[in-house]
Write a protein that holds these residues in place. Structure first.
Motif, PDB file in Angstrom:
ATOM      1  N   PHE A 180       5.491  36.574  -4.707  1.00 13.99           N
ATOM      2  CA  PHE A 180       6.019  35.017  -3.645  1.00 13.99           C
ATOM      3  C   PHE A 180       7.321  34.262  -4.053  1.00 13.99           C
ATOM      4  O   PHE A 180       7.791  33.787  -3.573  1.00 13.99           O
ATOM      5  CB  PHE A 180       5.170  34.419  -3.922  1.00 13.99           C
ATOM      6  CG  PHE A 180       5.099  32.808  -2.993  1.00 13.99           C
ATOM      7  CD1 PHE A 180       4.894  33.470  -1.638  1.00 13.99           C
ATOM      8  CD2 PHE A 180       5.217  32.148  -3.684  1.00 13.99           C
ATOM      9  CE1 PHE A 180       4.896  32.094  -0.801  1.00 13.99           C
ATOM     10  CE2 PHE A 180       5.672  30.968  -2.732  1.00 13.99           C
ATOM     11  CZ  PHE A 180       5.035  30.797  -1.116  1.00 13.99           C
ATOM     12  N   GLN A 181       7.312  33.832  -5.986  1.00 14.27           N
ATOM     13  CA  GLN A 181       8.659  33.192  -6.047  1.00 14.27           C
ATOM     14  C   GLN A 181       9.506  33.992  -5.905  1.00 14.27           C
ATOM     15  O   GLN A 181      10.549  33.091  -5.873  1.00 14.27           O
ATOM     16  CB  GLN A 181       7.841  32.587  -8.176  1.00 14.27           C
ATOM     17  CG  GLN A 181       7.285  31.799  -7.965  1.00 14.27           C
ATOM     18  CD  GLN A 181       6.857  31.593  -9.189  1.00 14.27           C
ATOM     19  OE1 GLN A 181       6.088  32.989 -10.162  1.00 14.27           O
ATOM     20  NE2 GLN A 181       6.613  30.390  -9.572  1.00 14.27           N
ATOM     21  N   SER A 184      11.186  33.811  -1.970  1.00 17.35           N
ATOM     22  CA  SER A 184      11.455  32.781  -2.151  1.00 17.35           C
ATOM     23  C   SER A 184      12.108  32.739  -2.784  1.00 17.35           C
ATOM     24  O   SER A 184      13.462  32.183  -2.026  1.00 17.35           O
ATOM     25  CB  SER A 184      10.559  31.418  -2.519  1.00 17.35           C
ATOM     26  OG  SER A 184       9.088  31.843  -1.640  1.00 17.35           O
ATOM     27  N   GLU A 185      12.974  32.950  -3.866  1.00 16.47           N
ATOM     28  CA  GLU A 185      14.005  32.763  -4.371  1.00 16.47           C
ATOM     29  C   GLU A 185      14.839  33.636  -4.070  1.00 16.47           C
ATOM     30  O   GLU A 185      16.750  32.991  -3.885  1.00 16.47           O
ATOM     31  CB  GLU A 185      14.096  33.129  -6.135  1.00 16.47           C
ATOM     32  CG  GLU A 185      15.385  33.247  -7.056  1.00 16.47           C
ATOM     33  CD  GLU A 185      16.124  31.569  -6.807  1.00 16.47           C
ATOM     34  OE1 GLU A 185      17.435  31.538  -7.643  1.00 16.47           O
ATOM     35  OE2 GLU A 185      15.208  30.506  -6.752  1.00 16.47           O
ATOM     36  N   ARG A 188      16.051  31.374  -0.907  1.00 15.30           N
ATOM     37  CA  ARG A 188      16.791  30.481  -1.263  1.00 15.30           C
ATOM     38  C   ARG A 188      18.315  30.635  -0.813  1.00 15.30           C
ATOM     39  O   ARG A 188      19.229  30.347  -1.049  1.00 15.30           O
ATOM     40  CB  ARG A 188      16.555  29.633  -2.164  1.00 15.30           C
ATOM     41  CG  ARG A 188      16.790  28.812  -2.553  1.00 15.30           C
ATOM     42  CD  ARG A 188      16.689  27.982  -3.668  1.00 15.30           C
ATOM     43  NE  ARG A 188      16.772  29.363  -5.243  1.00 15.30           N
ATOM     44  CZ  ARG A 188      18.258  28.406  -5.688  1.00 15.30           C
ATOM     45  NH1 ARG A 188      19.073  27.716  -5.281  1.00 15.30           N
ATOM     46  NH2 ARG A 188      18.430  29.117  -6.525  1.00 15.30           N
TER      47      ARG A 188
END
Length: 385
Positions: A180-181, A184-185, A188
């Motif tokens: 998930f991280q 998400s990165e 971004r």
């Protein structure tokens, strides 16, 4: 062409691995943990001789292969436009998955968009295609000149499309986290680079594709001996202006002198010349090195599979998908890892192609293109787009 594609794939990996290995590099900065003379020497060499050169070669080959597909469809009596649009849709889906899951610096989505432009220009004359490519390149360079002038006037947009050091450190933390991280990165980062991708990289890729389209229409690759003088001139011009422009770009990237936008403007004009000199040298030397040609042709024949596999392997090494070594590997070791990955792909590609006609992702893309199952075995297939 397969060997040249394999050569381009190696150069792309040597450049991309730094961006895959650290959030600092994606932000346009050097990793603070690696500051030795050897670290800086490798950064300068890669930036000087490889960055922004090999994706242009790959784009040239995309445009060249487009002409082969048009001719193949004409010979077989197949409607080309719907077939190619399905292919572009497949590239778009693969590119989106690649960008979100593995590497936001994906090029496949750009090819999907540029492919639509190639459809529009497919009847263009070779001379007109070259003139349009030159015009696009000069317009892009003028765009960066304008940004440089604005920066000198106090309106510097550098940090509107890239992270600062604090954000880069946070990026490293996210890339070392869970799925998930990581996703998400990536999302971004995509939000930061999408403007540059649309306004600058897309037109640069289109310009290189148009040159490839012109070369394909002229049939220049069918008899290179007739173009020895042209290849020699490309070497003379490219190896003169290309390194000079690359030096300006490298100094602006790492020393900030001149401003990075001035460096980008110069590089947009000179990087294609150096890439052309690389290609001309490769095409002139390759007949004398048949074993090298065969070695590079195998990964080149399944370039799409290998391009995606490179990102997957690097993600397993550098992100939380695997070892989570983000920002822990020095630039020299990154290059050695890139060479090791490519050497593995040479052997793996040769093994795979002895048993299959296409690479695994190429097989899927051909299925989407022709809307029927391709043969898994059969005769040699070359020059895929």
């Amino acid at each position: 062409m397969d060997a040249l594609r394999g050569f381009s794939l190696l150069g792309i990996l040597v450049v991309n691995i730094a961006f895959l290995a650290s959030g600092y590099r994606m932000a346009g900065m050097a990793e603070p943990a690696f500051d030795s003379p050897l670290d800086w020497g490798v950064r300068w060499v890669v930036t000087l001789f490889a960055e922004n050169k090999f994706y242009l070669l790959f784009s040239f080959l995309f445009g060249y292969s487009f002409t082969l597909m048009v001719e193949s469809a004409r010979r077989q009596g197949r409607p080309f436009v719907p077939m190619f649009l399905r292919r572009l849709a497949g590239l778009l889906l693969l590119g989106l998955a690649h960008a979100v899951l593995l590497f936001p610096g994906d090029i496949l989505t750009t090819y999907a968009a540029v492919g639509v432009a190639l459809l529009i220009f497919r009847a263009i004359r070779p001379k007109t295609a070259v003139m349009l490519a030159v015009a696009l390149t000069l317009l892009l360079a003028l765009g960066f000149v304008l940004l440089a002038v604005l920066a000198m006037a106090g309106l510097d947009t550098s940090h509107t499309v890239a992270d600062g050091s604090a954000e880069a450190a946070a990026s490293n933390s996210a890339l070392g986290g869970d799925i998930f991280q990581i996703v998400s990165e990536h999302l971004r980062k995509l939000s930061l680079i999408i403007v540059l991708r649309v306004l600058f990289q897309g037109p640069a890729v289109l310009a290189a594709c148009l040159i490839g389209l012109a070369v394909g229409k002229l049939g220049a690759m069918r008899d290179l001996t007739s173009y020895t003088v042209v290849l020699r001139r490309l070497q003379q011009v490219g190896f003169t202006a290309g390194p000079a422009g690359a030096l300006v770009y490298t100094m602006s990237a790492w020393n900030g002198v001149p401003h990075k936008f001035w460096g980008e403007a110069v590089d947009l004009v000179t990087a294609p010349l150096l890439a052309a000199a690389y290609a001309a040298t490769f095409l002139r030397v390759l007949p004398h090195l048949p074993r090298l040609g065969r070695a590079l042709a195998a990964p080149g024949r399944m370039a799409l599979s290998n391009y995606l596999a490179q990102s997957l392997i690097c993600a397993l090494i550098f992100t939380g998908y695997g070892l989570a070594l983000v920002d822990r590997v020095s630039p020299p070791l990154e290059v050695l890892i890139a060479l090791g990955i490519f050497a593995f792909q040479v052997f793996y590609s040769r093994w795979w192609l002895r048993r299959h006609r296409y690479g695994p992702v190429e097989w899927l893309l051909r299925f989407l293109t022709y809307w029927r199952k391709p043969a898994r075995r059969g005769g040699r297939h070359t020059a895929s787009a």
